[in-house]
Design an enzyme around this catalytic site. Sequence first.
Site, short mmCIF file in Angstrom:
data_model
loop_
_atom_site.label_atom_id
_atom_site.label_comp_id
_atom_site.label_asym_id
_atom_site.label_seq_id
_atom_site.Cartn_x
_atom_site.Cartn_y
_atom_site.Cartn_z
N ILE A 241 42.78 41.12 32.57
CA ILE A 241 42.24 39.78 32.83
C ILE A 241 40.72 39.95 32.70
O ILE A 241 40.14 40.91 33.22
CB ILE A 241 42.64 39.27 34.24
CG1 ILE A 241 42.00 37.92 34.57
CG2 ILE A 241 42.31 40.26 35.33
CD1 ILE A 241 42.49 37.32 35.92
N SER A 242 40.08 39.04 31.96
CA SER A 242 38.65 39.20 31.68
C SER A 242 37.81 39.05 32.95
O SER A 242 38.22 38.43 33.93
CB SER A 242 38.17 38.17 30.67
OG SER A 242 39.01 38.16 29.55
N GLN A 243 36.60 39.60 32.85
CA GLN A 243 35.60 39.49 33.91
C GLN A 243 35.22 38.00 34.08
O GLN A 243 35.03 37.30 33.07
CB GLN A 243 34.40 40.30 33.42
CG GLN A 243 33.23 40.37 34.30
CD GLN A 243 32.04 40.96 33.55
OE1 GLN A 243 32.16 41.44 32.42
NE2 GLN A 243 30.89 40.91 34.19
N ARG B 18 41.84 33.07 41.48
CA ARG B 18 41.99 34.26 40.62
C ARG B 18 42.90 35.30 41.28
O ARG B 18 43.60 36.04 40.61
CB ARG B 18 40.61 34.85 40.31
CG ARG B 18 40.63 35.92 39.20
CD ARG B 18 39.21 36.26 38.76
NE ARG B 18 39.15 37.16 37.62
CZ ARG B 18 38.87 38.46 37.71
NH1 ARG B 18 38.60 39.00 38.88
NH2 ARG B 18 38.83 39.21 36.62
#
Length: 234
Positions: A67-69, A41
Amino acid sequence: MKMDIAIEGQNNNKRIRLIMHLRNMGIRETKVMSALERVPRDFFVPEAMKDQAWDDIALPIGHGQTISQPFVVSIMTQALELSDRDKVLEIGTGCGYQAAVLCKLARRVYTIERHKSLLEAAERRFEELRIRNITALVGDGMLGWPTIGGIDQAPFDKIIVTAAAREKPPKALLDQLKIGGIMIIPVGENGEQILRCYKKESDDTFAIKDIIPVRFVPLLPDIASYNEGNDEAA
Ligand code: SAH
């Protein structure tokens, strides 16, 4: 060199901590956790955010997008019930992280992004990571995957939308889902969105299930103008 090894070690610890956290949060699919563990990530977030890349938080990626969790990425991925035979459509490539997770679990991923510069950066990351089973396109994902050179990719086994629809999924996406297929999409206005699962039972019937409340950027029409969202960029 010593320094690099120290940073690498720290990252590994953070990575393991995140995976344990996801397990505690109720993510049960080992395949999903292993995909999250394998996709770096830190490689997908801006330089200034790298320290936080393995925290369970959403991060800005430019043009006012995020960017999503990781928890939400894993919930959405798990809900897709992926098999390695699946052809998946993603709407909202962003930095490419979710697509990189999907491509570990599916046969092929098609992904559409309305910001050309975000898409180009994501494609460079796929190239550097030697990912070969993602096809990415600039366009309006609300219209589904277009026919290109007379070739249709639809219908898709699974569809994942990573930006929120106001009331319901765009019709083109419901149409491009295979019968028996699953679509995961956040639905609702700012602050009151719910992650929803649509299972297609026939050409025009769906079994609909709510998963969890979420916060996503809105699904917007058309290709973004050159500088759209620049003033909100991180
Ligand atoms: N999956 C991404 C999350 C990105 S945020 C990741 O892992 O980083 C959602 C993205 O959806 C934004 O980049 C936004 O530009 C994009 N988006 C919004 N509406 C869209 C549309 N109609 N078509 C394609 N992309 C869209």
